[in-house]
Design a protein around this motif. Structure first.
Motif, mmCIF file in Angstrom:
data_model
loop_
_atom_site.group_PDB
_atom_site.id
_atom_site.type_symbol
_atom_site.label_atom_id
_atom_site.label_comp_id
_atom_site.label_asym_id
_atom_site.label_seq_id
_atom_site.Cartn_x
_atom_site.Cartn_y
_atom_site.Cartn_z
ATOM 1 N N UNK A 105 0.833 -1.204 0.000
ATOM 2 C CA UNK A 105 0.000 0.000 0.000
ATOM 3 C C UNK A 105 0.868 1.255 0.000
ATOM 4 N N UNK A 106 1.899 1.244 0.832
ATOM 5 C CA UNK A 106 2.804 2.385 0.884
ATOM 6 C C UNK A 106 3.532 2.588 -0.431
ATOM 7 N N UNK A 107 3.957 1.492 -1.062
ATOM 8 C CA UNK A 107 4.701 1.573 -2.319
ATOM 9 C C UNK A 107 3.827 2.103 -3.451
ATOM 10 N N UNK A 139 0.966 -1.963 -10.879
ATOM 11 C CA UNK A 139 0.739 -3.393 -10.655
ATOM 12 C C UNK A 139 2.054 -4.061 -10.278
ATOM 13 N N UNK A 140 3.118 -3.689 -11.009
ATOM 14 C CA UNK A 140 4.435 -4.243 -10.707
ATOM 15 C C UNK A 140 4.926 -3.833 -9.339
ATOM 16 N N UNK A 141 4.733 -2.574 -8.996
ATOM 17 C CA UNK A 141 5.161 -2.060 -7.690
ATOM 18 C C UNK A 141 4.425 -2.778 -6.564
ATOM 19 N N UNK A 142 3.107 -2.932 -6.722
ATOM 20 C CA UNK A 142 2.312 -3.594 -5.686
ATOM 21 C C UNK A 142 2.741 -5.045 -5.507
ATOM 22 N N UNK A 172 4.734 -6.344 -2.257
ATOM 23 C CA UNK A 172 4.000 -7.318 -1.442
ATOM 24 C C UNK A 172 4.841 -8.566 -1.261
ATOM 25 N N UNK A 173 5.402 -9.066 -2.371
ATOM 26 C CA UNK A 173 6.222 -10.278 -2.297
ATOM 27 C C UNK A 173 7.465 -10.053 -1.441
ATOM 28 N N UNK A 174 8.102 -8.886 -1.607
ATOM 29 C CA UNK A 174 9.325 -8.621 -0.845
ATOM 30 C C UNK A 174 9.042 -8.562 0.652
ATOM 31 N N UNK A 175 8.069 -7.737 1.049
ATOM 32 C CA UNK A 175 7.785 -7.585 2.471
ATOM 33 C C UNK A 175 7.274 -8.889 3.085
ATOM 34 N N UNK A 192 18.401 -9.754 0.859
ATOM 35 C CA UNK A 192 18.766 -10.207 -0.487
ATOM 36 C C UNK A 192 18.008 -11.471 -0.861
ATOM 37 N N UNK A 193 17.875 -12.397 0.068
ATOM 38 C CA UNK A 193 17.153 -13.637 -0.187
ATOM 39 C C UNK A 193 15.681 -13.364 -0.478
ATOM 40 N N UNK A 194 15.080 -12.489 0.321
ATOM 41 C CA UNK A 194 13.670 -12.137 0.107
ATOM 42 C C UNK A 194 13.501 -11.422 -1.231
ATOM 43 N N UNK A 195 14.456 -10.552 -1.563
ATOM 44 C CA UNK A 195 14.391 -9.831 -2.829
ATOM 45 C C UNK A 195 14.491 -10.758 -4.020
ATOM 46 N N UNK A 196 15.352 -11.780 -3.925
ATOM 47 C CA UNK A 196 15.509 -12.745 -5.013
ATOM 48 C C UNK A 196 14.212 -13.518 -5.242
ATOM 49 N N UNK A 197 13.573 -13.950 -4.165
ATOM 50 C CA UNK A 197 12.298 -14.655 -4.286
ATOM 51 C C UNK A 197 11.236 -13.759 -4.933
ATOM 52 N N UNK A 198 11.200 -12.496 -4.516
ATOM 53 C CA UNK A 198 10.210 -11.569 -5.068
ATOM 54 C C UNK A 198 10.438 -11.336 -6.563
ATOM 55 N N UNK A 199 11.705 -11.209 -6.977
ATOM 56 C CA UNK A 199 12.017 -10.943 -8.382
ATOM 57 C C UNK A 199 11.595 -12.089 -9.290
ATOM 58 N N UNK A 200 11.762 -13.313 -8.850
ATOM 59 C CA UNK A 200 11.411 -14.473 -9.664
ATOM 60 C C UNK A 200 9.943 -14.437 -10.091
ATOM 61 N N UNK A 201 9.096 -13.926 -9.210
ATOM 62 C CA UNK A 201 7.659 -13.927 -9.481
ATOM 63 C C UNK A 201 7.166 -12.648 -10.156
ATOM 64 N N UNK A 202 7.902 -11.558 -10.016
ATOM 65 C CA UNK A 202 7.348 -10.267 -10.443
ATOM 66 C C UNK A 202 8.094 -9.587 -11.588
#
Length: 335
Positions: A21-23, A87-90, A94-97, A127-137
């Motif tokens: 929501x903030x993003x 849409x990409x930002x959301x 969401x995936x990162x947080x 970094x690990x959370x960011x990598x997981x988020x990138x794979x999906x988004x």
């Protein structure tokens, strides 16, 4: 991520929703800067022949880009591709947080520590959370970059742009163009949120809930540090995901190293930092507004959860009292 020193009782879904929501709010407010920094990062200084041929104009800076885009495409041109971007930002935030909250909670649980993780651990978890988020988004990011760099007459919607990417020489894999660069760039949010946590403890020691201006200040400071450190990679990633420049004659880049080599050969090494002005300004505003909003939304979630728990407790107490009263009256009914 702006995680509080004590885990808030809202869980990963609450934190992810607050972050997304903030993003979205932050990026919607400063979207023209996002559009301009993308255009500045993909442009290559044209030769005299290309100028005559009527290629895309070469913007001299942020204000020149804003005034030219508004003059040619109108005010709406500054918001081209915004729907896909939001849409990409959301989805990305969401995936990162979500994943950051999950992996951080698991780390603290299995290491049985009550204190905050070290800076190195904080960065690794981010970094690990960011990598997981990138794979999906990342597909949404690829489509958005294409939309932002299209000419007005070639501009397409989200679905049409996705189809154009898929019909390219990379096929469906084209939606994941720049994945390697994106995975390397997970150090950006890792640096951002790791710095946020460290600065939070240094500048505002002992505080678990920050005032809006405090969260804004820390978010802006941490994002500036991360942007300066990773700007060449950001430029290379945008180059990978956009259409190749005219000098490439339609041949797409294969790696972010190839993009960086092309930029250095054609414009010099300092061009690896092109677009850094609007990039930092956008980052300052977005990260500041994001963290400020996220802190407020998390607080609302906490208050909402407490309200639900209190209501349930009262309902249970009333039920227990009613049951007790019913049992007490049972003998009288029998008589």
């Amino acid at each position: 991520m702006g995680v509080q020193s004590k885990p808030a009782p809202i869980g990963p879904w609450g934190k992810a929703t607050a972050g997304a929501a903030g993003a979205v709010l932050a990026n919607a407010l400063v979207y023209p800067l996002d559009l301009v920094k993308t255009k500045l990062q993909v442009q290559v200084k044209p030769s005299d022949t290309e100028k005559v041929a009527g290629e895309e104009p070469h913007y001299k800076g942020t204000w020149d880009a804003i005034s030219h885009i508004a003059g040619v495409d109108g005010f709406a041109g500054l918001y081209a591709g915004m729907s896909g971007s939001l849409i990409g930002v959301a989805s990305t935030n969401f995936a990162y947080f979500y994943w950051y909250s999950v992996v951080r909670t698991l780390y603290i649980k299995y290491n049985k520590t009550s204190g905050n993780p070290s800076t190195v651990v904080e960065l690794s978890l981010g970094a690990f959370a960011g990598a997981l988020a990138q794979l999906f988004t990342i597909p949404v990011a690829v489509i958005t970059t294409r939309q932002q760099t299209q000419k007005k007459e070639d501009r397409k919607g989200l679905i049409e742009t996705a189809r154009e990417v898929i019909e390219g020489e990379d096929g469906v894999c084209g939606l994941w163009r720049g994945l390697k660069a994106s995975l390397v760039l997970v150090v950006n949010p890792a640096i951002t949120y790791g710095a946020y946590e460290r600065l939070k403890g240094i500048v505002f020691p002992g505080k678990t809930s920050l005032k809006p201006w405090e969260a804004f200040l820390l978010g802006a400071m941490s994002k500036s540090l991360a942007t300066i450190a990773t700007q060449p990679l950001i430029v290379a990633k945008v180059g990978l995901q956009s259409r190749p420049p005219p000098q490439r004659q339609g041949k797409p880049f294969k790696s972010f190293i190839e993009v960086m080599q092309f930029i250095i050969e054609n414009e010099g090494p300092l061009s690896l930092f092109k677009g850094m002005g609007p990039q930092i300004l956008k980052g300052l505003l977005v990260q500041g507004i994001l963290m400020m909003t996220k802190e407020r939304v998390e607080l609302l979630f906490i208050l909402f959860v407490r309200y639900i728990r209190t209501a349930r407790s009262r309902h249970a107490a009333r039920g227990a009292a009613l049951a007790t009263a019913t049992k007490a009256m049972a003998p009288l009914t029998v008589k």
